[in-house]
Design a protein around this motif. Structure first.
Motif, PDB file in Angstrom:
ATOM      1  N   GLN A   1       0.826  -1.200   0.000  1.00  0.00           N
ATOM      2  CA  GLN A   1       0.000   0.000   0.000  1.00  0.00           C
ATOM      3  C   GLN A   1       0.864   1.256   0.000  1.00  0.00           C
ATOM      4  N   TYR A   2       1.965   1.214   0.754  1.00  0.00           N
ATOM      5  CA  TYR A   2       2.825   2.399   0.820  1.00  0.00           C
ATOM      6  C   TYR A   2       3.470   2.680  -0.529  1.00  0.00           C
ATOM      7  N   PHE A   3       3.937   1.629  -1.206  1.00  0.00           N
ATOM      8  CA  PHE A   3       4.539   1.845  -2.519  1.00  0.00           C
ATOM      9  C   PHE A   3       3.521   2.442  -3.484  1.00  0.00           C
ATOM     10  N   GLY A   4       2.267   2.009  -3.383  1.00  0.00           N
ATOM     11  CA  GLY A   4       1.236   2.576  -4.236  1.00  0.00           C
ATOM     12  C   GLY A   4       0.962   4.032  -3.911  1.00  0.00           C
ATOM     13  N   ILE A   5       0.853   4.342  -2.608  1.00  0.00           N
ATOM     14  CA  ILE A   5       0.623   5.730  -2.198  1.00  0.00           C
ATOM     15  C   ILE A   5       1.801   6.607  -2.606  1.00  0.00           C
ATOM     16  N   ASN A   6       3.007   6.080  -2.446  1.00  0.00           N
ATOM     17  CA  ASN A   6       4.196   6.835  -2.831  1.00  0.00           C
ATOM     18  C   ASN A   6       4.169   7.159  -4.321  1.00  0.00           C
ATOM     19  N   PHE A   7       3.741   6.184  -5.140  1.00  0.00           N
ATOM     20  CA  PHE A   7       3.658   6.405  -6.590  1.00  0.00           C
ATOM     21  C   PHE A   7       2.657   7.508  -6.914  1.00  0.00           C
ATOM     22  N   ALA A   8       1.510   7.498  -6.228  1.00  0.00           N
ATOM     23  CA  ALA A   8       0.507   8.546  -6.461  1.00  0.00           C
ATOM     24  C   ALA A   8       1.056   9.908  -6.060  1.00  0.00           C
ATOM     25  N   LEU A   9       1.766   9.976  -4.932  1.00  0.00           N
ATOM     26  CA  LEU A   9       2.309  11.255  -4.479  1.00  0.00           C
ATOM     27  C   LEU A   9       3.411  11.756  -5.406  1.00  0.00           C
ATOM     28  N   VAL A  10       4.223  10.831  -5.934  1.00  0.00           N
ATOM     29  CA  VAL A  10       5.267  11.226  -6.890  1.00  0.00           C
ATOM     30  C   VAL A  10       4.628  11.869  -8.117  1.00  0.00           C
ATOM     31  N   ASN A  11       3.572  11.234  -8.636  1.00  0.00           N
ATOM     32  CA  ASN A  11       2.903  11.787  -9.816  1.00  0.00           C
ATOM     33  C   ASN A  11       2.209  13.101  -9.503  1.00  0.00           C
ATOM     34  N   LEU A  12       1.656  13.214  -8.301  1.00  0.00           N
ATOM     35  CA  LEU A  12       1.042  14.483  -7.909  1.00  0.00           C
ATOM     36  C   LEU A  12       2.098  15.579  -7.855  1.00  0.00           C
ATOM     37  N   GLY A  13       3.261  15.251  -7.302  1.00  0.00           N
ATOM     38  CA  GLY A  13       4.347  16.232  -7.247  1.00  0.00           C
ATOM     39  C   GLY A  13       4.827  16.632  -8.622  1.00  0.00           C
ATOM     40  N   ILE A  14       4.929  15.646  -9.532  1.00  0.00           N
ATOM     41  CA  ILE A  14       5.337  15.954 -10.905  1.00  0.00           C
ATOM     42  C   ILE A  14       4.316  16.877 -11.567  1.00  0.00           C
ATOM     43  N   GLY A  15       3.032  16.569 -11.358  1.00  0.00           N
ATOM     44  CA  GLY A  15       1.996  17.388 -11.961  1.00  0.00           C
ATOM     45  C   GLY A  15       1.987  18.805 -11.425  1.00  0.00           C
ATOM     46  N   VAL A  16       2.051  18.945 -10.091  1.00  0.00           N
ATOM     47  CA  VAL A  16       2.049  20.274  -9.481  1.00  0.00           C
ATOM     48  C   VAL A  16       3.302  21.049  -9.882  1.00  0.00           C
ATOM     49  N   GLY A  17       4.451  20.352  -9.865  1.00  0.00           N
ATOM     50  CA  GLY A  17       5.691  21.013 -10.267  1.00  0.00           C
ATOM     51  C   GLY A  17       5.657  21.476 -11.700  1.00  0.00           C
ATOM     52  N   GLY A  18       5.074  20.646 -12.584  1.00  0.00           N
ATOM     53  CA  GLY A  18       4.970  21.036 -13.978  1.00  0.00           C
ATOM     54  C   GLY A  18       4.076  22.250 -14.178  1.00  0.00           C
ATOM     55  N   ILE A  19       2.983  22.292 -13.418  1.00  0.00           N
ATOM     56  CA  ILE A  19       2.073  23.437 -13.521  1.00  0.00           C
ATOM     57  C   ILE A  19       2.754  24.715 -13.037  1.00  0.00           C
ATOM     58  N   ILE A  20       3.422  24.623 -11.887  1.00  0.00           N
ATOM     59  CA  ILE A  20       4.111  25.797 -11.344  1.00  0.00           C
ATOM     60  C   ILE A  20       5.199  26.268 -12.303  1.00  0.00           C
TER      61      ILE A  20
END
Length: 354
Positions: free
Chosen positions: A58-77
């Protein structure tokens, strides 16, 4: 090791912020690459030390979602802040990246400083030879899992950097804006569906989840291939967006299962090297994937390109079936059945007093 990687990342981002010559930029990118090379096995080993069992997946899955969220937010900024006519904006972004590395560094030196990722000498006395990479790869389960990981990266992430954008532009003939939106769709699907998928796959064999993931990817590649039949059309644009959405759904099954299985197959003494094998397979597929895409699409073998991706997905299914026969049930996400308690003997009847 993570602290060494973060220090290299800080140096690389800072150097890149002021780079005015290609050679200087190359050195900075090498330093950033050192961080990525060190941090993957180091971070996965750290996670596996802190959590285990079903929570690890579960943690590896949550980590993957957070990594993609960070990539998305970083790309927008970055997209809103960067101005190609103002070089100072690039300098600011790279310096902000360098400063951002101080946060995980503080966590490693603070709350995580007492985490012990290496077992004692007596924890696994039979693991003396397992410290070598050759001995690790001689284990059938790890060898088959490594082959599966390489192919998954070859037809997956290896195509996201070059093959997919090239096919979408040259064959599907969609605009660069559509390609950009498709990556946004990919991120959104991962962030929105990862938690739901984690609930669905919990308690199921990871090898079976990998097979379902490969079937989902087959559908995604067939959708992309179909866009080539209606180039430069709304249908092609919708198909490209759909491809990335369906592909992302498959990713939500892959990322929790593969690293969890690697770490369930590892002991504390060889955990770092097992995760390094995982990272090497991932990077190997990500490097060779674009090369193969360039050769196929460069020669105009558009149908052959899609066929290669589909065949790769079929190979993943075959490898997952073979892996299931060699991996322990616990590493495959299935808890060992508890031994039923033996029934207590029936009490010996005694004669009642008359």
């Amino acid at each position: 090791m993570l602290l060494v990687g973060l220090a290299a990342m800080i140096a690389g981002c800072t150097l890149l912020a002021y780079a005015t010559h290609p050679a200087v930029a190359a050195v900075s990118l090498v330093l950033m690459g050192v961080n990525f090379g060190v941090s993957w096995p180091g971070f996965n080993a750290l996670i596996a030390t802190v959590v285990d069992g079903e929570i690890r997946q579960q943690y590896f899955g949550i980590n993957f979602a957070l990594v993609n969220l960070g990539i998305g937010v970083g790309g927008i900024i970055g997209g809103f802040f960067i101005d190609v006519d103002e070089p100072a904006t690039f300098t600011t972004i790279f310096l902000a990246d360098a400063a951002g590395q101080l946060i995980p560094m503080a966590l490693l030196l603070g709350p995580l400083r007492h985490v012990r990722t290496q077992g004692g000498d007596d924890d696994h006395p039979d693991d003396g030879d397992a410290m070598s990479y050759r001995a690790i790869l001689r284990r059938p389960a790890i060898l088959w899992l490594t082959l599966l990981t390489f192919i998954a990266m070859f037809i997956g992430y290896g195509q996201m950097e070059a093959g997919f954008p090239a096919f979408a532009r040259q064959v599907s003939e969609v605009s660069t804006q559509v390609v950009g939106f498709s990556f946004a769709v990919n991120t959104a699907v991962i962030v929105l569906l990862q938690f739901t998928v984690l609930k669905l796959i919990s308690g199921h064999r990871r090898t079976r989840v990998m097979q379902v993931m490969a079937l989902v990817w087959i559908v995604s590649w067939l959708i992309l291939g179909a866009t080539g039949l209606v180039p430069d059309s709304i249908a092609a644009a919708i198909g490209v967006l759909a491809f990335m959405g369906v592909f992302a759904f498959g990713e939500t099954m892959l990322q929790p299962t593969v690293p969890a299985m690697y770490n369930d197959l590892a002991s504390d003494r060889n955990r770092g090297r097992v995760n390094a094998v995982n990272a090497a397979a991932f990077q190997g597929g990500a490097i060779t994937g674009p090369i193969a895409a360039g050769l196929l699409l460069g020669h105009g073998w558009h149908a052959g390109y899609i066929a290669t991706m589909v065949v790769g997905c079929v190979a993943i299914i075959a490898l997952a079936i073979a892996l299931e026969r060699r991996v322990p049930a616990t590493a495959n996400g299935v808890p060992e059945p508890s031994t039923p308690a033996s029934p207590s003997p029936m009490p010996t009847p005694t004669s009642e007093p008359s």
